[in-house]
Design a protein around this motif. Structure first.
Motif, PDB file in Angstrom:
ATOM      1  N   LEU A 237       0.590  -1.387   0.116  1.00 50.45           N
ATOM      2  CA  LEU A 237       0.174   0.003   0.091  1.00 50.45           C
ATOM      3  C   LEU A 237       0.938   1.126  -0.001  1.00 50.45           C
ATOM      4  O   LEU A 237       0.468   2.452  -0.638  1.00 50.45           O
ATOM      5  CB  LEU A 237      -0.906   0.094   1.273  1.00 50.45           C
ATOM      6  N   PHE A 238       1.916   1.470   0.832  1.00 50.08           N
ATOM      7  CA  PHE A 238       2.633   2.681   0.786  1.00 50.08           C
ATOM      8  C   PHE A 238       3.257   3.264  -0.253  1.00 50.08           C
ATOM      9  O   PHE A 238       3.319   4.498  -0.572  1.00 50.08           O
ATOM     10  CB  PHE A 238       3.450   2.371   2.134  1.00 50.08           C
ATOM     11  N   PRO A 239       4.191   2.543  -1.144  1.00 52.34           N
ATOM     12  CA  PRO A 239       4.962   3.059  -2.253  1.00 52.34           C
ATOM     13  C   PRO A 239       4.139   3.491  -2.996  1.00 52.34           C
ATOM     14  O   PRO A 239       4.306   4.610  -3.357  1.00 52.34           O
ATOM     15  CB  PRO A 239       5.856   1.917  -2.516  1.00 52.34           C
ATOM     16  N   PRO A 240       2.858   3.028  -3.467  1.00 50.92           N
ATOM     17  CA  PRO A 240       2.107   3.666  -4.600  1.00 50.92           C
ATOM     18  C   PRO A 240       1.611   4.882  -3.866  1.00 50.92           C
ATOM     19  O   PRO A 240       1.149   5.750  -4.468  1.00 50.92           O
ATOM     20  CB  PRO A 240       1.038   2.642  -5.143  1.00 50.92           C
ATOM     21  N   LEU A 241       0.873   4.966  -2.606  1.00 48.19           N
ATOM     22  CA  LEU A 241       0.411   5.977  -2.029  1.00 48.19           C
ATOM     23  C   LEU A 241       1.400   7.460  -2.048  1.00 48.19           C
ATOM     24  O   LEU A 241       1.167   8.428  -2.211  1.00 48.19           O
ATOM     25  CB  LEU A 241       0.294   5.686  -0.316  1.00 48.19           C
ATOM     26  N   VAL A 242       2.740   7.002  -1.725  1.00 47.69           N
ATOM     27  CA  VAL A 242       3.939   8.008  -1.539  1.00 47.69           C
ATOM     28  C   VAL A 242       4.112   8.603  -2.899  1.00 47.69           C
ATOM     29  O   VAL A 242       4.124   9.830  -3.155  1.00 47.69           O
ATOM     30  CB  VAL A 242       5.221   7.508  -1.073  1.00 47.69           C
ATOM     31  N   VAL A 243       3.882   7.798  -4.021  1.00 43.99           N
ATOM     32  CA  VAL A 243       4.255   8.365  -5.375  1.00 43.99           C
ATOM     33  C   VAL A 243       2.829   9.106  -5.843  1.00 43.99           C
ATOM     34  O   VAL A 243       3.308  10.347  -6.444  1.00 43.99           O
ATOM     35  CB  VAL A 243       4.333   7.003  -6.238  1.00 43.99           C
ATOM     36  N   THR A 244       1.885   8.617  -5.532  1.00 45.42           N
ATOM     37  CA  THR A 244       0.691   9.464  -5.819  1.00 45.42           C
ATOM     38  C   THR A 244       0.536  10.699  -5.069  1.00 45.42           C
ATOM     39  O   THR A 244       0.316  11.661  -5.786  1.00 45.42           O
ATOM     40  CB  THR A 244      -0.648   8.667  -5.337  1.00 45.42           C
ATOM     41  N   LEU A 245       0.823  11.016  -3.786  1.00 41.50           N
ATOM     42  CA  LEU A 245       0.910  11.922  -3.066  1.00 41.50           C
ATOM     43  C   LEU A 245       2.111  12.935  -3.700  1.00 41.50           C
ATOM     44  O   LEU A 245       1.977  14.309  -3.782  1.00 41.50           O
ATOM     45  CB  LEU A 245       1.109  11.917  -1.530  1.00 41.50           C
ATOM     46  N   ALA A 246       3.201  12.376  -4.174  1.00 45.77           N
ATOM     47  CA  ALA A 246       4.258  13.434  -4.629  1.00 45.77           C
ATOM     48  C   ALA A 246       3.905  14.083  -5.936  1.00 45.77           C
ATOM     49  O   ALA A 246       4.016  15.181  -6.163  1.00 45.77           O
ATOM     50  CB  ALA A 246       5.642  12.268  -4.782  1.00 45.77           C
ATOM     51  N   ILE A 247       3.038  13.416  -6.802  1.00 41.50           N
ATOM     52  CA  ILE A 247       2.379  14.015  -7.910  1.00 41.50           C
ATOM     53  C   ILE A 247       1.740  15.000  -7.530  1.00 41.50           C
ATOM     54  O   ILE A 247       1.577  16.171  -8.088  1.00 41.50           O
ATOM     55  CB  ILE A 247       2.040  12.756  -8.676  1.00 41.50           C
ATOM     56  N   ALA A 248       0.533  14.771  -6.647  1.00 42.73           N
ATOM     57  CA  ALA A 248      -0.768  15.341  -6.490  1.00 42.73           C
ATOM     58  C   ALA A 248       0.245  16.879  -5.514  1.00 42.73           C
ATOM     59  O   ALA A 248      -0.407  17.986  -6.048  1.00 42.73           O
ATOM     60  CB  ALA A 248      -1.400  14.825  -5.541  1.00 42.73           C
ATOM     61  N   TYR A 249       1.031  16.676  -4.671  1.00 41.11           N
ATOM     62  CA  TYR A 249       1.392  17.848  -4.248  1.00 41.11           C
ATOM     63  C   TYR A 249       2.548  18.819  -5.229  1.00 41.11           C
ATOM     64  O   TYR A 249       2.449  19.841  -5.090  1.00 41.11           O
ATOM     65  CB  TYR A 249       2.358  17.432  -2.851  1.00 41.11           C
ATOM     66  N   SER A 250       3.058  17.958  -5.885  1.00 37.52           N
ATOM     67  CA  SER A 250       3.712  18.868  -7.007  1.00 37.52           C
ATOM     68  C   SER A 250       2.977  19.664  -7.815  1.00 37.52           C
ATOM     69  O   SER A 250       3.127  20.674  -8.275  1.00 37.52           O
ATOM     70  CB  SER A 250       4.715  17.737  -7.724  1.00 37.52           C
ATOM     71  N   LEU A 251       1.814  18.948  -8.314  1.00 35.97           N
ATOM     72  CA  LEU A 251       0.899  19.803  -9.254  1.00 35.97           C
ATOM     73  C   LEU A 251       0.267  20.831  -8.238  1.00 35.97           C
ATOM     74  O   LEU A 251       0.196  21.908  -9.089  1.00 35.97           O
ATOM     75  CB  LEU A 251      -0.379  18.751  -9.405  1.00 35.97           C
ATOM     76  N   VAL A 252      -0.014  20.764  -7.300  1.00 42.20           N
ATOM     77  CA  VAL A 252      -0.528  21.870  -6.473  1.00 42.20           C
ATOM     78  C   VAL A 252       0.474  22.636  -6.150  1.00 42.20           C
ATOM     79  O   VAL A 252       0.323  24.267  -6.398  1.00 42.20           O
ATOM     80  CB  VAL A 252      -1.140  21.546  -5.099  1.00 42.20           C
ATOM     81  N   ALA A 253       1.820  22.749  -6.099  1.00 42.12           N
ATOM     82  CA  ALA A 253       2.709  23.634  -5.771  1.00 42.12           C
ATOM     83  C   ALA A 253       3.035  24.405  -6.963  1.00 42.12           C
ATOM     84  O   ALA A 253       3.599  25.354  -7.049  1.00 42.12           O
ATOM     85  CB  ALA A 253       4.162  22.674  -5.294  1.00 42.12           C
ATOM     86  N   SER A 254       2.885  23.712  -8.071  1.00 39.44           N
ATOM     87  CA  SER A 254       3.242  24.278  -9.517  1.00 39.44           C
ATOM     88  C   SER A 254       2.057  24.905 -10.038  1.00 39.44           C
ATOM     89  O   SER A 254       2.112  25.564 -11.331  1.00 39.44           O
ATOM     90  CB  SER A 254       3.755  23.098 -10.610  1.00 39.44           C
ATOM     91  N   GLY A 255       0.954  24.823  -9.456  1.00 36.43           N
ATOM     92  CA  GLY A 255      -0.378  25.613  -9.929  1.00 36.43           C
ATOM     93  C   GLY A 255      -1.032  25.032 -10.699  1.00 36.43           C
ATOM     94  O   GLY A 255      -2.183  25.559 -11.429  1.00 36.43           O
ATOM     95  N   PHE A 256      -1.114  23.617 -11.036  1.00 34.28           N
ATOM     96  CA  PHE A 256      -1.613  22.824 -11.906  1.00 34.28           C
ATOM     97  C   PHE A 256      -2.954  22.049 -11.550  1.00 34.28           C
ATOM     98  O   PHE A 256      -3.701  21.396 -12.301  1.00 34.28           O
ATOM     99  CB  PHE A 256      -0.655  21.763 -12.789  1.00 34.28           C
ATOM    100  N   LEU A 257      -2.972  22.045  -9.910  1.00 33.62           N
ATOM    101  CA  LEU A 257      -4.046  21.221  -9.451  1.00 33.62           C
ATOM    102  C   LEU A 257      -4.444  22.366  -8.291  1.00 33.62           C
ATOM    103  O   LEU A 257      -3.711  22.815  -7.544  1.00 33.62           O
ATOM    104  CB  LEU A 257      -3.476  20.133  -8.841  1.00 33.62           C
TER     105      LEU A 257
END
Length: 361
Positions: free
Chosen positions: A66-86
């Motif tokens: 469970l944890f590795p895919p969760l970390v990857v998903t959160l890294a993508i989501a938070y990166s999109l928010v930080a860059s203004g795309f989400l």
């Protein structure tokens, strides 16, 4: 896997804009039921084969699954928010709640749109399942090692299900009640998982699977009654009912439907769940579930006409989610697979590792 696929597609359709006609919340309930059923089957078989449950290996297996895919998903989501795309927010409590599985309770009282990335609110359901995974193997080991029969354990779980229903009824009758309290809470949704454990304990269809056996008229009548009960829970729109009794009735209805779908898997009604492409979506369903809502909100954010084209939103998000799941399957999961140490030969039932391989757990 076919049931997993059907469930994740229900959730995706609902989030893509079909929420008025597609019961996405029911898809999550099915995931809960399935988790209870599969984990109980795994643990009971392991105890039957070895006279114990290796809780350490269970925890490690769950973590790496469970944890590795969760970390990857959160890294993508938070990166999109930080860059203004989400849309969404980045907060310490938001990150911690999602990484340490208390996002369901945090989401009850937080302004979700400001404290976490858009689309990651769905992690409330993962928190409930994780709470179950933490406690359940210890409970089963304690009960089984003391000679408590599976029937007695099931009776205990029925009592817990009844208590949870009463607790929901009490909460929903209080002034100022918010539906998020019963929808997100582990203490108010755990019975959806326990109904699945009951099927594994009392009438496990994996022990009764037969090939080419026809269902009787009485069995078809049970299926029809279960479907009727299920559709009644969709049609009755009282908010009090939806936040209280709905979950109990759906658990009761799913019990025979799961039983017949697994036992008579080659029946003409159920065999489509075994189609190769559906099974593949089921195998990828965890990664699809993690990313799909982020993908939907991303598409809606960057396409001004999305509100009028839910089919296109669904299709684009589905392609993104499936590609992401293929990436997780090829480049993440293979590096985080845990192999339990060998068990001594003997005992009864299937080896726990073989059951885990068959069920994806």
């Amino acid at each position: 896997n076919g049931i997993r696929a059907a469930s994740v597609l229900l959730v995706m359709l609902s989030h893509a804009g079909f929420g008025e006609i597609v019961p996405g919340g029911f898809g999550v309930t099915v995931f809960f039921f399935l988790s209870g059923y599969l984990i109980t089957t795994l643990l009971v078989n392991e105890f039957g084969h070895t006279a114990t449950i290796d809780v350490r290996n269970f925890y490690i297996r769950r973590f790496f699954r469970l944890f590795p895919p969760l970390v990857v998903t959160l890294a993508i989501a938070y990166s999109l928010v930080a860059s203004g795309f989400l849309p969404g927010g980045i907060t310490l409590y938001g990150v911690l709640s999602q990484l340490f599985y208390f996002a369901n309770y945090y989401a009850m009282n937080a302004d979700i749109g400001k404290v976490m990335p858009g689309g990651t609110v769905i992690l409330w359901s993962l928190a409930i399942e994780e709470h179950f995974y933490i406690v359940y193997p210890l409970v089963m080991l304690g009960l089984l090692s003391r000679g408590v029969s599976v029937r007695r354990i099931g009776q205990l779980f029925v009592v817990i299900c009844a208590v949870v229903l009463l607790w929901r009824l009490y909460l929903a009758s209080q002034p100022g009640f918010l539906s998020a309290r019963t929808y997100f809470g582990t203490d108010t949704r755990i019975d959806s998982i326990l109904f699945g454990t009951l099927l594994a304990l009392w009438h496990n269809p994996m022990a009764r699977i037969t090939e080419k056996e026809r269902m009787s008229v009485a069995q078809w009548a049970i299926v029809a009654a279960a479907l009727g009960l299920l559709f009644a829970t969709f049609l009755f729109r009282s908010e009090f009912f939806r936040q209280t009794t709905r979950y109990t009735l759906q658990g009761i209805a799913l019990y025979p439907l799961f039983y017949f779908a697994v036992r008579y898997h080659d029946n003409f009604v159920f065999r489509h769940l075994n189609w190769q492409w559906i099974s593949k979506i089921g195998i990828w369903s965890y990664a699809i579930y993690l990313i799909h809502y982020v993908a939907i909100i991303f598409v809606e954010t960057h396409w001004s006409g999305a509100a009028g084209h839910p089919v296109m939103v669904f299709l684009v998000a589905a392609v993104i989610s499936i590609c992401y799941a293929m990436f997780i399957d090829k480049w993440i999961d293979p590096y985080f697979r845990w192999r339990a140490r060998p068990r001594p030969a003997g005992g009864r039932g299937k080896d726990a590792s073989s059951v885990a391989a068959q069920t994806g757990h």
